[in-house]
Design an enzyme around this catalytic site. Structure first.
Site, mmCIF file in Angstrom:
data_model
loop_
_atom_site.group_PDB
_atom_site.id
_atom_site.type_symbol
_atom_site.label_atom_id
_atom_site.label_comp_id
_atom_site.label_asym_id
_atom_site.label_seq_id
_atom_site.Cartn_x
_atom_site.Cartn_y
_atom_site.Cartn_z
ATOM 1 N N HIS A 91 3.475 -6.125 -2.519
ATOM 2 C CA HIS A 91 3.873 -5.160 -3.543
ATOM 3 C C HIS A 91 2.686 -4.296 -3.948
ATOM 4 O O HIS A 91 1.621 -4.807 -4.293
ATOM 5 C CB HIS A 91 4.430 -5.883 -4.774
ATOM 6 C CG HIS A 91 4.901 -4.942 -5.852
ATOM 7 N ND1 HIS A 91 6.003 -4.141 -5.695
ATOM 8 C CD2 HIS A 91 4.398 -4.666 -7.079
ATOM 9 C CE1 HIS A 91 6.168 -3.410 -6.795
ATOM 10 N NE2 HIS A 91 5.203 -3.699 -7.638
ATOM 11 N N SER A 92 2.858 -2.967 -3.903
ATOM 12 C CA SER A 92 1.840 -2.010 -4.320
ATOM 13 C C SER A 92 0.562 -2.222 -3.493
ATOM 14 O O SER A 92 0.620 -2.138 -2.268
ATOM 15 C CB SER A 92 1.602 -2.134 -5.826
ATOM 16 O OG SER A 92 0.878 -1.040 -6.329
ATOM 17 N N MET A 93 -0.579 -2.498 -4.093
ATOM 18 C CA MET A 93 -1.770 -2.782 -3.313
ATOM 19 C C MET A 93 -1.487 -3.872 -2.288
ATOM 20 O O MET A 93 -1.968 -3.838 -1.154
ATOM 21 C CB MET A 93 -2.927 -3.211 -4.217
ATOM 22 C CG MET A 93 -4.226 -3.511 -3.471
ATOM 23 S SD MET A 93 -5.510 -4.306 -4.482
ATOM 24 C CE MET A 93 -5.002 -6.035 -4.377
ATOM 25 N N SER A 118 6.457 -2.999 -0.356
ATOM 26 C CA SER A 118 7.097 -2.564 -1.599
ATOM 27 C C SER A 118 6.184 -1.659 -2.415
ATOM 28 O O SER A 118 4.996 -1.958 -2.595
ATOM 29 C CB SER A 118 7.476 -3.813 -2.419
ATOM 30 O OG SER A 118 7.851 -3.491 -3.724
#
Length: 265
Positions: A91-93, A118
């Site tokens: 997720h993200s990073m 994501s």
């Protein structure tokens, strides 16, 4: 606890695991993000939540501020878990870290059967920022603009002092990550996005399709950058379905040959 075990919070499968899902948190985040996932996943899916240095059980360790160093270490720590197929979710990073770990796994043996990315623009389409160099209030304002998982730990002075250095280190890692020639994965990629995420753009997220020969799909959910908290049941159900070996009458671990894109509300 071995050095490899330090990297993962393990949620054992209820029966012999068919696949292990390795989950990578966002910048400033930790393995706790995935604590509720194991009871939502099928009983033969084992969950490994990645523990980045510098937080929770690893608070005494320095944060890692280089993507190559972090991805190399996690890929190496997964060596003892490759007796069954792996799938990766980030997720993200964490999506960028998962992608780089997937590339390393493919270089050294069987790669992941699926890579779930994501709330992250593809690395060759991501705009450049330098918030890790900004004043504290500027950095935090940018983070708050993305949304929240509930509450504001940075609003509590004691927590802010503890958490802000970790957040800044993670931002330094992701903002200095700009691969000139991103590796091409064999594993299929499914990208997820919150429709109201101010940090992602559909075209830039869809560009992940350019970084795999295994097929690509896009799924959107209502919500902001942290849509995955209120949509946890739907998200984990989608992941489970894509890992289901009976899906479409064929193995879920066979790389698809047709590229598709799908959105849902």
């Amino acid at each position: 606890m071995t050095s490899d075990d330090l990297w993962f919070r393990r949620y054992p499968a209820a029966r012999t695991p068919r696949v292990r899902l390795v989950c990578f948190p966002h910048a400033g985040g930790n393995a706790q993000l995935f604590h509720g996932w194991s009871i939502r996943l099928p009983g033969d899916v084992e969950l490994l939540a990645v523990r980045y240095p510098g937080r929770q059980e690893r608070m005494a360790e320095p944060c890692v501020e280089s993507m190559d160093e972090l991805a190399d270490a996690i890929a190496g720590a997964l060596a003892g878990y490759r007796d069954v197929p792996l799938a990766l979710f980030g997720h993200s990073m964490g999506a960028a870290v998962a992608y780089e770990v997937a590339a390393r796994l493919e270089e050294t043996g069987p790669g992941p059967v699926h890579t779930f990315l994501s709330a992250r623009n593809a690395p060759h389409r991501a705009p450049r920022t330098a918030l890790h160099r900004a004043a504290d209030d500027v950095l935090l304002a940018s983070v708050r603009r993305l949304g929240t998982l509930g509450g504001d730990p940075y609003g509590v002075p004691e927590l802010r002092e503890l958490l802000l250095p970790v957040l800044r280190s993670d931002y330094r890692l992701i903002e200095t990550y700009a691969p000139e020639n991103p590796p091409l994965l064999r594993a299929p990629i499914t990208a997820y996005i919150g429709v109201a995420d101010p940090g992602c753009h559909v075209e830039r997220v869809t560009a992940w399709a350019e970084l795999t020969t295994g097929g690509f799909d896009l799924r959107s959910f209502p919500g902001d950058h942290f849509y995955l908290a209120p949509r946890e049941a739907e998200l984990t159900a989608d992941i489970a379905a894509r890992l289901d070996p009976s899906r479409s009458g064929a193995s879920a671990f066979a790389h698809p040959t047709v590229t598709t894109a799908r959105t849902a509300s």
